[in-house]
Enzyme design. Structure first.
Site, PDB file in Angstrom:
ATOM      1  N   VAL A  76      87.518  25.266  61.207  1.00 34.19           N
ATOM      2  CA  VAL A  76      86.538  25.139  62.534  1.00 34.19           C
ATOM      3  C   VAL A  76      87.447  25.325  63.840  1.00 34.19           C
ATOM      4  O   VAL A  76      86.873  25.690  64.824  1.00 34.19           O
ATOM      5  CB  VAL A  76      86.089  23.762  62.574  1.00 34.19           C
ATOM      6  CG1 VAL A  76      84.676  23.396  61.341  1.00 34.19           C
ATOM      7  CG2 VAL A  76      86.908  22.690  62.775  1.00 34.19           C
ATOM      8  N   SER A 155      83.847   8.824  67.545  1.00 29.84           N
ATOM      9  CA  SER A 155      84.704   7.652  66.856  1.00 29.84           C
ATOM     10  C   SER A 155      84.532   6.574  67.487  1.00 29.84           C
ATOM     11  O   SER A 155      84.456   6.378  68.802  1.00 29.84           O
ATOM     12  CB  SER A 155      86.089   8.268  66.719  1.00 29.84           C
ATOM     13  OG  SER A 155      86.960   6.870  66.290  1.00 29.84           O
ATOM     14  N   TYR A 168      94.088  11.456  69.669  1.00 32.65           N
ATOM     15  CA  TYR A 168      92.732  11.420  69.064  1.00 32.65           C
ATOM     16  C   TYR A 168      91.721  10.968  69.685  1.00 32.65           C
ATOM     17  O   TYR A 168      90.465  11.577  70.035  1.00 32.65           O
ATOM     18  CB  TYR A 168      92.867  10.413  67.738  1.00 32.65           C
ATOM     19  CG  TYR A 168      91.704  10.258  66.840  1.00 32.65           C
ATOM     20  CD1 TYR A 168      91.269  11.469  66.096  1.00 32.65           C
ATOM     21  CD2 TYR A 168      90.856   9.189  66.839  1.00 32.65           C
ATOM     22  CE1 TYR A 168      90.201  11.167  65.222  1.00 32.65           C
ATOM     23  CE2 TYR A 168      89.697   8.894  65.874  1.00 32.65           C
ATOM     24  CZ  TYR A 168      89.429   9.931  65.270  1.00 32.65           C
ATOM     25  OH  TYR A 168      88.200   9.578  64.493  1.00 32.65           O
ATOM     26  N   LYS A 172      87.866  12.602  71.001  1.00 33.68           N
ATOM     27  CA  LYS A 172      86.629  11.863  70.737  1.00 33.68           C
ATOM     28  C   LYS A 172      85.792  11.375  72.037  1.00 33.68           C
ATOM     29  O   LYS A 172      84.750  11.720  71.810  1.00 33.68           O
ATOM     30  CB  LYS A 172      86.966  10.660  69.953  1.00 33.68           C
ATOM     31  CG  LYS A 172      87.434  10.861  68.333  1.00 33.68           C
ATOM     32  CD  LYS A 172      86.704  12.052  67.675  1.00 33.68           C
ATOM     33  CE  LYS A 172      86.928  12.394  66.336  1.00 33.68           C
ATOM     34  NZ  LYS A 172      85.992  13.191  65.606  1.00 33.68           N
TER      35      LYS A 172
HETATM   36  N1  LIG Z   1      87.060   7.187  58.692  1.00 36.96           N
HETATM   37  C1  LIG Z   1      86.976   6.796  59.608  1.00 36.96           C
HETATM   38  O1  LIG Z   1      87.484   5.661  59.857  1.00 36.96           O
HETATM   39  C2  LIG Z   1      86.329   7.481  61.037  1.00 36.96           C
HETATM   40  C3  LIG Z   1      86.121   6.791  61.962  1.00 36.96           C
HETATM   41  C4  LIG Z   1      85.659   7.366  63.031  1.00 36.96           C
HETATM   42  C5  LIG Z   1      85.367   8.764  63.276  1.00 36.96           C
HETATM   43  N2  LIG Z   1      85.800   9.440  62.188  1.00 36.96           N
HETATM   44  C6  LIG Z   1      85.391  10.915  62.086  1.00 36.96           C
HETATM   45  O2  LIG Z   1      84.675  11.426  61.064  1.00 36.96           O
HETATM   46  C7  LIG Z   1      84.894  12.765  60.693  1.00 36.96           C
HETATM   47  C8  LIG Z   1      84.988  12.928  59.317  1.00 36.96           C
HETATM   48  O3  LIG Z   1      86.114  12.230  58.967  1.00 36.96           O
HETATM   49  P1  LIG Z   1      86.181  11.612  57.369  1.00 36.96           P
HETATM   50  O4  LIG Z   1      86.620   9.948  57.552  1.00 36.96           O
HETATM   51  O5  LIG Z   1      85.173  11.858  56.370  1.00 36.96           O
HETATM   52  O6  LIG Z   1      87.773  12.082  56.999  1.00 36.96           O
HETATM   53  P2  LIG Z   1      87.965  12.964  55.690  1.00 36.96           P
HETATM   54  O7  LIG Z   1      89.458  13.218  55.835  1.00 36.96           O
HETATM   55  O8  LIG Z   1      87.482  12.474  54.182  1.00 36.96           O
HETATM   56  O9  LIG Z   1      87.199  14.343  56.052  1.00 36.96           O
HETATM   57  C9  LIG Z   1      87.497  15.387  56.998  1.00 36.96           C
HETATM   58  C10 LIG Z   1      87.244  16.595  56.539  1.00 36.96           C
HETATM   59  O10 LIG Z   1      87.366  17.651  57.496  1.00 36.96           O
HETATM   60  C11 LIG Z   1      88.188  18.493  56.799  1.00 36.96           C
HETATM   61  N3  LIG Z   1      88.728  19.374  57.992  1.00 36.96           N
HETATM   62  C12 LIG Z   1      90.146  19.251  58.700  1.00 36.96           C
HETATM   63  N4  LIG Z   1      90.251  19.989  59.148  1.00 36.96           N
HETATM   64  C13 LIG Z   1      89.443  21.145  59.161  1.00 36.96           C
HETATM   65  C14 LIG Z   1      89.250  22.344  59.883  1.00 36.96           C
HETATM   66  N5  LIG Z   1      90.327  22.789  60.734  1.00 36.96           N
HETATM   67  N6  LIG Z   1      88.037  23.028  59.685  1.00 36.96           N
HETATM   68  C15 LIG Z   1      87.107  22.668  58.490  1.00 36.96           C
HETATM   69  N7  LIG Z   1      87.500  21.471  58.094  1.00 36.96           N
HETATM   70  C16 LIG Z   1      88.480  20.585  58.387  1.00 36.96           C
HETATM   71  C17 LIG Z   1      89.086  18.043  55.862  1.00 36.96           C
HETATM   72  O11 LIG Z   1      89.315  19.040  54.894  1.00 36.96           O
HETATM   73  C18 LIG Z   1      88.295  17.118  55.122  1.00 36.96           C
HETATM   74  O12 LIG Z   1      87.285  17.689  54.289  1.00 36.96           O
HETATM   75  C19 LIG Z   1      86.121  13.129  61.716  1.00 36.96           C
HETATM   76  O13 LIG Z   1      85.776  13.911  62.644  1.00 36.96           O
HETATM   77  C20 LIG Z   1      86.890  11.845  62.112  1.00 36.96           C
HETATM   78  O14 LIG Z   1      87.515  11.930  63.215  1.00 36.96           O
HETATM   79  C21 LIG Z   1      86.332   8.906  60.891  1.00 36.96           C
END
Ligand SMILES: NC(=O)c1ccc[n+]([C@@H]2O[C@H](COP(=O)([O-])OP(=O)(O)OC[C@H]3O[C@@H](n4cnc5c(N)ncnc54)[C@H](O)[C@@H]3O)[C@@H](O)[C@H]2O)c1
Length: 273
Positions: A76, A155, A168, A172
């Site tokens: 992305v 987030s 981060y 966000k």
């Molecule tokens: N897990 C949490 O506690 C949490 C809380 C708030 C927000 N988020 C947000 O939720 C979203 C998803 O996170 P998650 O918890 O599922 O994490 P995750 O690590 O399980 O999944 C993230 C996915 O993004 C992909 N990714 C990373 N860089 C990329 C790139 N350059 N191009 C395409 N894909 C890419 C990774 O390969 C992975 O499959 C993120 O934006 C994260 O900031 C997560």
């Protein structure tokens, strides 16, 4: 889009039959759960991620359950990759109705120590990647003329930040402003744009909090992490990818036809701004 009537059957209000959805970050965690839930609601899903193997597994899971899914290796941070992902959806299904910009990475450092490299890396995925997704979706949805729904993942860090979360959190917070700005521009086309700010969700994203240097999960630290997150949430538990995915289904469905420019918080009550 037109207002739903109060007698619209819920099964219809939440159905995504006939819709095409693109999901980034779909190989893992929240993106994976979102792909599965949207496909379960009837959407044909087109999945992007840098993790090829993970993507293939999710697409297989969806098609194995009778859904329609295809995948494309997508970084992305590259505008051309995001454009190509959306173009694949249009080539395969003739339209685009839903864009879920989920891909994201963590980045932690004290503000005084943030480096250019660190800032560039986290901005590229979490902010530019979301912007590219919004732009690619608008490019198709506006001339299509049938509205659409875009969801960007922010987030809970935007509500309650803490030391080292600066890089981060900055991205966000920017995602929520991007979301509101685009919502104010896209409403005239019937396109809704919302953000989701999840609380602590147990996914691979959480791994650095409880893995050893060799990458092995330390079960005791994982239990402690889960316990702490559960204590912060008024509902007394840590979140799952599915918790967020169901919120996303609501936002992209007709049930949310009067909802735009909002930030939804599936966070178990951790923050109540
Ligand atoms: N897990 C949490 O506690 C949490 C809380 C708030 C927000 N988020 C947000 O939720 C979203 C998803 O996170 P998650 O918890 O599922 O994490 P995750 O690590 O399980 O999944 C993230 C996915 O993004 C992909 N990714 C990373 N860089 C990329 C790139 N350059 N191009 C395409 N894909 C890419 C990774 O390969 C992975 O499959 C993120 O934006 C994260 O900031 C997560």
């Amino acid at each position: 889009m037109e207002a739903l009537s109060e007698s619209t059957p819920p099964s219809e209000a939440f159905s995504l039959e006939g819709r095409v959805a693109v999901v980034t970050g779909a190989a893992s965690g929240i993106g994976r759960a979102t792909a599965v839930v949207l496909a379960g609601a009837g959407a044909r899903v087109v999945l992007g991620d840098v993790d090829d193997a993970g993507l293939a597994a999710v697409a297989e899971q969806i098609t194995g359950a009778g859904g329609t899914a295809s995948a494309r290796a997508t970084d992305v941070t590259r505008r051309a990759d995001v454009d190509a992902l959306v173009d694949q959806g249009v080539a395969e299904h003739g339209r685009l109705d839903i864009m879920a910009n989920v891909a994201g990475i963590a980045s932690r450092n004290l503000v005084v120590d943030i480096t250019d490299e660190q800032l560039d890396a986290v901005m590229a995925v979490n902010l530019k990647g979301v912007l590219y997704g919004c732009q690619a979706a608008m490019r198709v949805m506006v001339p299509q003329g049938t509205g659409g729904s875009i969801v960007n993942i922010a987030s809970g860090i935007i509500d309650q930040t803490a030391p080292t979360y600066g890089p981060y959190a900055m991205t966000k917070a920017a995602v929520t402003i991007l979301t509101k700005t685009l919502a104010s521009e896209a409403g005239q086309h019937g396109i809704r744009v919302n953000a989701v700010a999840p609380g602590t969700i147990l996914t691979d994203f959480s791994l650095p909090n409880f893995t050893d240097e060799d990458g092995r999960v330390d079960e005791q630290r994982k239990a402690a992490f889960t316990r702490t997150a559960s204590q912060y949430a008024k509902l007394g538990r840590i979140g799952t990818g599915a918790d967020v995915a169901w919120s996303i289904l609501y936002l992209v469905s007709d049930a949310a036809s009067f909802v735009t420019g909002q930030t939804m918080r599936p966070n178990g009550g951790t923050a109540m701004p």
